[in-house]
Design an enzyme around this catalytic site. Structure first.
Site, short mmCIF file in Angstrom:
data_model
loop_
_atom_site.label_atom_id
_atom_site.label_comp_id
_atom_site.label_asym_id
_atom_site.label_seq_id
_atom_site.Cartn_x
_atom_site.Cartn_y
_atom_site.Cartn_z
N ASP A 1 0.82 -1.20 0.00
CA ASP A 1 0.00 0.00 0.00
C ASP A 1 0.86 1.25 0.00
OD1 ASP A 1 0.90 -0.49 2.61
OD2 ASP A 1 -1.08 -1.03 3.34
N ASP B 1 -7.98 -2.73 13.96
CA ASP B 1 -9.36 -2.90 13.51
C ASP B 1 -9.50 -4.08 12.53
OD1 ASP B 1 -8.19 -1.95 11.18
OD2 ASP B 1 -9.46 -0.16 11.00
N HIS C 1 -7.65 -4.69 9.80
CA HIS C 1 -7.29 -4.52 8.39
C HIS C 1 -6.00 -5.26 8.06
CE1 HIS C 1 -5.01 -0.64 9.68
NE2 HIS C 1 -4.08 -1.49 9.30
N GLU D 1 -9.80 -1.64 5.09
CA GLU D 1 -10.47 -1.33 6.36
C GLU D 1 -11.78 -2.11 6.46
OE1 GLU D 1 -8.78 0.09 8.46
OE2 GLU D 1 -8.07 2.10 7.99
#
Ligand code: F6R
Length: 260
Positions: free
Chosen positions: A66, A135, A137, A142
């Site tokens: 990313d 979270d 990811h 996400e």
């Protein structure tokens, strides 16, 4: 899915062993590269082996997971620069053999499509190193991400921006709001997934990843559908695993020849 519970230093050695075994078998292997804190000890270990044992990256290809959108080209937290500093420039890895999605492209959608084509043209990713967000990811997929998604632009959650503020002088407002990220479908195409997680703050995400229902709410759970996924966790990150005793017993009884 294989779960290995061990001290953080051992996890980095295990992941480096898997990368080294691959590169010694196929010098032009394709590696998937994560940024963030989780893979840093692995990159340290690989750099050490390059210096000590002539482990070479000169024919390897690398693809980053990313990239932030809009960070200036010379920004130290631009993931392209982070990967150069943390691994590529510490070994013999030619710069043009390590690629990332172009977060400065004028046409971001075209840059994402180009990136998917480049990964396919390289023959796909052999070994993908991953971290996991609190979270759930992986890369920057996400919660709510399509489990079949490909490289695309995403909006970072407030939680991820808070988690990453430590790289931006603890100022959450300096963390970009958008990123380009390999999709969950892109990651699932890699032939071997190696995820590292350490610390109690990762325990819930690790529990969901390994033992929760497969769901876009915890995007890493898609890894349960992968035929060769390795989850390397320390005691703290493993602290919410319900079947921890079974994972330990399985790993302890594993034949040496099997590798990760
Ligand atoms: C970074 C990435 C992210 C991180 C995750 C965990 O390239 O893809 O998914 O792996 O945010 O970050 P750390 O390792 O810093 O806790």
């Amino acid at each position: 899915m294989e779960v290995v519970i061990a001290p953080a230093e051992e996890l980095a050695v295990l992941a480096a062993d898997a990368v080294e075994a691959l590169l010694r078998r196929r010098a032009d292997a394709v590696l998937g590269l994560a940024t963030g804190s989780s893979p840093l000890a692995v990159y340290d270990e690989l750099a050490r082996r390059h210096a000590a044992d002539a482990l070479s990256f000169d024919q390897a290809r690398g693809f980053m997971l990313d990239e932030y959108v809009g960070l200036p080209a010379d920004h130290p937290e631009r993931y392209r620069n982070v990967i150069a500093t943390e691994i590529a420039e510490r070994v013999d890895w030619p710069a043009d053999q390590v690629r990332g999605p172009d977060g400065l492209a004028e046409d971001l959608a075209a840059a994402c499509a180009d990136y998917e084509r480049a990964i396919a043209a390289a023959g796909g990713i052999d070994l993908q190193i991953l971290g996991i967000g609190t979270d759930g990811h992986i890369a920057f997929n996400e919660p709510g991400s399509s489990l079949a998604s490909r490289t695309r632009i995403k909006t970072l959650t407030r939680q991820t921006r808070i988690d990453n503020a430590r790289f931006f002088g603890d100022d959450v407002d300096l963390v970009p709001t958008h990123c380009l990220t390999q999709g969950l479908g892109t990651i699932m195409d890699a032939r071997h997934l190696v995820l590292l997680a350490t610390g109690r703050h990762k325990a819930e995400a690790v529990h969901q990843l390994v033992e929760g229902p497969v769901s876009a709410m915890w995007p890493a759970t898609v890894m349960q559908l992968h035929p060769h996924a390795t989850v390397l966790v320390d005691e703290a990150a493993a602290s919410r695993l319900q079947l921890a005793a079974y994972y330990r017993q399985t790993y302890d009884a594993k034949p040496d020849w099997q590798g990760l």
